[in-house]
Every structure is written in structure tokens, then in C-alpha cells.
Design a protein around this motif. Structure first.
Motif, mmCIF file in Angstrom:
data_model
loop_
_atom_site.group_PDB
_atom_site.id
_atom_site.type_symbol
_atom_site.label_atom_id
_atom_site.label_comp_id
_atom_site.label_asym_id
_atom_site.label_seq_id
_atom_site.Cartn_x
_atom_site.Cartn_y
_atom_site.Cartn_z
ATOM 1 N N ALA A 199 4.091 -12.556 6.688
ATOM 2 C CA ALA A 199 5.136 -13.463 7.132
ATOM 3 C C ALA A 199 4.497 -14.779 7.565
ATOM 4 C CB ALA A 199 5.922 -12.844 8.286
ATOM 5 N N PRO A 200 5.204 -15.911 7.429
ATOM 6 C CA PRO A 200 4.609 -17.217 7.766
ATOM 7 C C PRO A 200 4.153 -17.344 9.213
ATOM 8 C CG PRO A 200 6.645 -17.478 6.501
ATOM 9 C CD PRO A 200 6.567 -16.043 6.891
ATOM 10 N N SER A 201 4.738 -16.553 10.092
ATOM 11 C CA SER A 201 4.467 -16.737 11.520
ATOM 12 C C SER A 201 3.248 -15.978 12.039
ATOM 13 C CB SER A 201 5.697 -16.302 12.327
ATOM 14 O OG SER A 201 6.007 -14.938 12.057
ATOM 15 N N VAL A 202 2.613 -15.137 11.241
ATOM 16 C CA VAL A 202 1.523 -14.318 11.753
ATOM 17 C C VAL A 202 0.278 -15.168 11.985
ATOM 18 C CG1 VAL A 202 2.377 -12.244 10.616
ATOM 19 C CG2 VAL A 202 0.713 -13.683 9.451
ATOM 20 N N SER A 203 -0.541 -14.723 12.942
ATOM 21 C CA SER A 203 -1.746 -15.480 13.327
ATOM 22 C C SER A 203 -3.010 -14.924 12.682
ATOM 23 C CB SER A 203 -1.898 -15.456 14.844
ATOM 24 O OG SER A 203 -1.992 -14.118 15.319
ATOM 25 N N TYR A 204 -2.874 -14.036 11.713
ATOM 26 C CA TYR A 204 -4.027 -13.426 11.049
ATOM 27 C C TYR A 204 -3.743 -13.393 9.555
ATOM 28 C CZ TYR A 204 -0.918 -9.400 10.899
ATOM 29 O OH TYR A 204 0.158 -8.578 10.672
ATOM 30 N N ASP A 205 -4.718 -12.963 8.783
ATOM 31 C CA ASP A 205 -4.507 -12.779 7.347
ATOM 32 C C ASP A 205 -5.287 -11.553 6.883
ATOM 33 O OD1 ASP A 205 -7.198 -13.547 6.972
ATOM 34 O OD2 ASP A 205 -6.629 -15.649 6.717
ATOM 35 N N LEU A 206 -5.307 -11.301 5.604
ATOM 36 C CA LEU A 206 -5.960 -10.103 5.074
ATOM 37 C C LEU A 206 -7.482 -10.168 5.179
ATOM 38 C CD1 LEU A 206 -3.739 -9.529 1.892
ATOM 39 C CD2 LEU A 206 -3.711 -8.210 4.014
ATOM 40 N N ASP A 207 -8.014 -11.353 5.431
ATOM 41 C CA ASP A 207 -9.460 -11.511 5.606
ATOM 42 C C ASP A 207 -9.879 -11.441 7.073
ATOM 43 O OD1 ASP A 207 -9.900 -11.766 2.896
ATOM 44 O OD2 ASP A 207 -9.743 -13.944 2.899
ATOM 45 N N SER A 208 -8.927 -11.145 7.938
ATOM 46 C CA SER A 208 -9.238 -11.034 9.366
ATOM 47 C C SER A 208 -9.841 -9.659 9.667
ATOM 48 C CB SER A 208 -7.972 -11.223 10.204
ATOM 49 O OG SER A 208 -7.420 -12.503 10.003
ATOM 50 N N PRO A 209 -10.828 -9.588 10.579
ATOM 51 C CA PRO A 209 -11.423 -8.294 10.926
ATOM 52 C C PRO A 209 -10.428 -7.425 11.684
ATOM 53 C CG PRO A 209 -12.277 -10.023 12.353
ATOM 54 C CD PRO A 209 -11.467 -10.712 11.306
ATOM 55 N N VAL A 210 -10.522 -6.132 11.476
ATOM 56 C CA VAL A 210 -9.665 -5.179 12.158
ATOM 57 C C VAL A 210 -10.323 -4.766 13.469
ATOM 58 C CG1 VAL A 210 -8.616 -2.890 12.047
ATOM 59 C CG2 VAL A 210 -8.689 -4.346 10.004
ATOM 60 N N SER A 211 -9.531 -4.759 14.530
ATOM 61 C CA SER A 211 -10.056 -4.408 15.849
ATOM 62 C C SER A 211 -10.668 -3.012 15.831
ATOM 63 C CB SER A 211 -8.927 -4.467 16.889
ATOM 64 O OG SER A 211 -9.389 -4.069 18.158
ATOM 65 N N GLY A 212 -11.880 -2.887 16.371
ATOM 66 C CA GLY A 212 -12.569 -1.603 16.431
ATOM 67 C C GLY A 212 -13.213 -1.203 15.122
ATOM 68 N N SER A 213 -13.312 -2.145 14.166
ATOM 69 C CA SER A 213 -13.903 -1.831 12.871
ATOM 70 C C SER A 213 -14.743 -3.002 12.395
ATOM 71 C CB SER A 213 -12.804 -1.520 11.836
ATOM 72 O OG SER A 213 -13.337 -1.403 10.542
ATOM 73 N N ASP A 214 -15.703 -2.727 11.545
ATOM 74 C CA ASP A 214 -16.508 -3.784 10.948
ATOM 75 C C ASP A 214 -15.896 -4.298 9.646
ATOM 76 O OD1 ASP A 214 -18.393 -3.496 12.967
ATOM 77 O OD2 ASP A 214 -19.515 -1.962 11.853
ATOM 78 N N LEU A 215 -14.743 -3.774 9.297
ATOM 79 C CA LEU A 215 -14.112 -4.111 8.025
ATOM 80 C C LEU A 215 -12.996 -5.137 8.203
ATOM 81 C CD1 LEU A 215 -13.805 -0.524 6.495
ATOM 82 C CD2 LEU A 215 -15.625 -2.208 6.105
ATOM 83 N N LEU A 216 -12.698 -5.845 7.133
ATOM 84 C CA LEU A 216 -11.560 -6.741 7.102
ATOM 85 C C LEU A 216 -10.291 -5.941 6.812
ATOM 86 C CD1 LEU A 216 -13.071 -9.669 4.990
ATOM 87 C CD2 LEU A 216 -13.173 -9.304 7.472
ATOM 88 N N LEU A 217 -9.145 -6.528 7.134
ATOM 89 C CA LEU A 217 -7.881 -5.821 6.939
ATOM 90 C C LEU A 217 -7.695 -5.400 5.479
ATOM 91 C CD1 LEU A 217 -5.174 -4.782 7.910
ATOM 92 C CD2 LEU A 217 -4.252 -7.117 7.725
ATOM 93 N N ALA A 218 -8.012 -6.280 4.544
ATOM 94 C CA ALA A 218 -7.877 -5.945 3.122
ATOM 95 C C ALA A 218 -8.754 -4.761 2.752
ATOM 96 C CB ALA A 218 -8.220 -7.157 2.264
ATOM 97 N N GLU A 219 -9.935 -4.691 3.320
ATOM 98 C CA GLU A 219 -10.851 -3.588 3.020
ATOM 99 C C GLU A 219 -10.346 -2.275 3.602
ATOM 100 O OE1 GLU A 219 -14.951 -6.282 2.958
ATOM 101 O OE2 GLU A 219 -14.317 -5.246 4.800
ATOM 102 N N VAL A 220 -9.757 -2.347 4.793
ATOM 103 C CA VAL A 220 -9.188 -1.147 5.413
ATOM 104 C C VAL A 220 -8.035 -0.611 4.569
ATOM 105 C CG1 VAL A 220 -7.927 -0.283 7.418
ATOM 106 C CG2 VAL A 220 -9.912 -1.768 7.750
ATOM 107 N N ILE A 221 -7.176 -1.516 4.098
ATOM 108 C CA ILE A 221 -6.058 -1.094 3.260
ATOM 109 C C ILE A 221 -6.566 -0.493 1.954
ATOM 110 C CG2 ILE A 221 -4.043 -1.891 1.966
ATOM 111 C CD1 ILE A 221 -3.598 -3.996 4.144
ATOM 112 N N ALA A 222 -7.579 -1.130 1.349
ATOM 113 C CA ALA A 222 -8.133 -0.621 0.096
ATOM 114 C C ALA A 222 -8.716 0.780 0.285
ATOM 115 C CB ALA A 222 -9.196 -1.578 -0.425
ATOM 116 N N ASN A 223 -9.416 1.002 1.403
ATOM 117 C CA ASN A 223 -9.964 2.331 1.680
ATOM 118 C C ASN A 223 -8.847 3.356 1.847
ATOM 119 O OD1 ASN A 223 -12.556 1.357 1.551
ATOM 120 N ND2 ASN A 223 -12.821 1.184 3.767
#
Length: 296
Positions: A199-223
């Protein structure tokens, strides 16, 4: 006189021959037997109810194909009963074929729907009845089988009998095609598509790191997709910081816990719950076999 006697005898054999045909039978399917709904082929703006009520040839085609599947051992859904139910439950725009078709398919609970289109050809050699049959997976809309059949040519105006003969002849080849395709789908799984956006209003994107992980959000979803698709089968068509497009992913045809058809919305809910557990709020929309997830 002998010519007329021969003609009458030939017509008698033609109309009675269907009773002596060897009916195709449904081989045993381990764990699940599909349900079939037969529908008329129609163009946008045509009313299914009027077709079935006013077009005797179309009604004969739909009825003959449905009865053929029932004889072969398939469970079938009565289209006219579902149309009456839909009309009683809500006010719908009958001229909008796409909308009505989708609602009827969803309401029916059928696994496969078969579109039939009867064709009548008249020539100096007599009349011939033809029938085009196409089978689709009710969830994904993927074509499973198609067949065109024709009756012999006769000097008759009983077009319903000609179409019925075409149906009986065609089903002998068409039903085994569907049986084989359905077996393949049981083994290979159902194909879905996934589109993840922000959504346009979010403050993060798919390249943002996931809290408590060394992975990016896109990588977490892919896994997650690798662990929750059938044998890890998915294809990432494209990805940016704001969008992920998976044009193909496979899920089991049957749900592993209850043995019921694994619908696209079940996969969408599972992914949505996973994202919410990570702290990402999202909305999901399902259209046929296409899943749309919006992070917000």
C-alpha cells in the motif's frame, strides 16, 4: 415402397443404437472422485436460463452430456437447480455472463465444469448434429480436455436426436481424456498465481530487513513459498522493492488434513496469517486461481 421401408429401418437403428453403445466407466481414483457440472457455451449478454428454457437443442446437449458423465460414474451437478438457487438467493444481472458463470461455478462446488456447444449443419446430404465439449478445472480455469464429435448425416428435422447421438459418440473419447487429465492434476498439484504489493502508506518495502532475522522481507516470503508449495515448486516471474509476482506455484490438489479440494483462498489465508505473525498487516483478494496480497 422398399426404399421407404429401408429408410425407416435405418432410422430405427440410428435412434436405437445409442442403447447398445459401450459406456465409458470411471476407473477408481485413489481418495477422491471429481464432481462435474455441464454448462452451455454462451456469448456475453446471453441468458443461460433462456437458453435452457427456449433452445431444445442446447437443453438436449447439456442433459445428454451430464447423463453420460453420471453413467460413467461421475457425480454431477444440475445446472438448472443451481441457477434457480442463485436467483432465489440474490438479485443478479443475468446479462453479465462472466459474473453469473463465476457465481454458479463457485456455488456448485464442482471440481470440473464442461462447456458444450451444439452445432447443426444442413446440406443436400441431410442434417448432421455436432457437439463441441471443453472441460476446465473449476478453480484455475485450466483446460483439461476438449473434443468435437458429429453424428452421421440423416434426412431429419429431429435435431435433438442428432445432437444426442453426437454426445454419445463424443463422450466415449472425451471422458477418458478428462480422467487422464484429472489423474495428472492429482499428481502434479493445482497451479496458482500470487501477486504481492505494498500500500502507498507503508514505511517499508520488500527489501527491508525483517525484525529478528538477517533476511529481507522478500527473502523470508520466498523461503516460506519454498516450504509451503508442493515439492517447493514456484516460479518468481519478477520482483522489485514494491512488488513480487509469482506467475506459477503449485499446491496439493487435495488438502492434506481433510482431503477436500485445496482452494486458492486456503493458501491465501495461510500466507496472510504467516505475514501477520511477522508483524505485517495485509489484505488478501482471491480471483479464481489468482491471489492478491496487499501489505499495509
Amino acid at each position: 415402397m422398399r426404399k421407404y421401408t429401408l429408410l425407416i429401418f435405418t432410422l430405427f437403428l440410428f435412434f436405437q443404437d445409442s442403447f447398445s453403445q459401450t459406456e465409458p466407466r470411471l476407473d477408481s481414483m485413489p481418495g477422491y472422485q471429481p464432481t462435474i457440472m455441464v454448462i452451455p457455451f454462451a456469448k456475453e449478454g446471453e441468458d443461460w436460463r433462456q437458453q435452457l428454457e427456449q433452445d431444445k437443442v442446447m437443453l438436449t446437449a447439456v442433459t445428454a452430456v451430464r447423463e453420460g458423465f453420471a453413467t460413467a460414474g461421475y457425480s454431477t451437478v444440475d445446472l438448472r437447480a443451481r441457477l434457480r438457487q442463485l436467483a432465489n438467493d440474490q438479485t443478479i444481472e443475468w446479462g453479465n455472463l462472466t459474473s453469473v458463470k463465476q457465481e454458479v461455478i463457485e456455488l456448485s462446488g464442482a471440481d470440473i465444469y464442461v462447456e458444450v456447444e451444439p452445432i447443426i449443419n444442413n446440406s443436400y446430404n441431410g442434417s448432421t448434429g455436432g457437439l463441441i465439449m471443453t472441460a476446465y478445472d473449476a478453480v484455475s480455469g485450466v483446460s483439461l480436455a476438449n473434443h468435437t464429435s458429429h453424428s452421421p448425416s440423416f434426412y431429419t428435422k429431429q435435431y435433438e436426436r442428432l445432437v444426442q447421438r453426437a454426445a454419445e459418440e463424443g463422450l466415449l473419447e472425451f471422458i477418458p481424456q478428462i480422467t487422464a487429465s484429472f489423474h495428472d492434476m492429482l499428481m502434479a498439484g493445482r497451479v496458482l498465481a500470487l501477486n504481492i504489493t505494498l500500500a502507498p502508506s507503508v514505511s517499508y518495502d520488500l527489501d527491508s530487513p525483517v525484525s529478528g532475522s538477517d533476511l529481507l522481507l522478500a527473502e523470508v516470503i520466498a523461503n516460506w513459498l519454498g516450504e509451503n508449495t508442493l515439492r517447493g515448486q514456484y516460479h518468481l516471474q519478477g520482483m522489485t522493492a514494491t512488488k513480487m509476482i509469482v506467475d506459477q506455484l503449485r499446491v496439493p490438489y487435495l488438502h492434506p488434513t481433510n482431503g477436500q479440494p485445496y482452494r486458492a483462498y486456503r493458501f491465501a489465508v495461510k500466507l496472510r496469517n504467516f505475514l501477520r505473525e511477522l508483524g505485517y498487516d495485509c489484505e488478501r483478494d482471491v480471483q479464481g486461481n489468482k491471489i492478491f496480497i496487499t501489505l499495509n
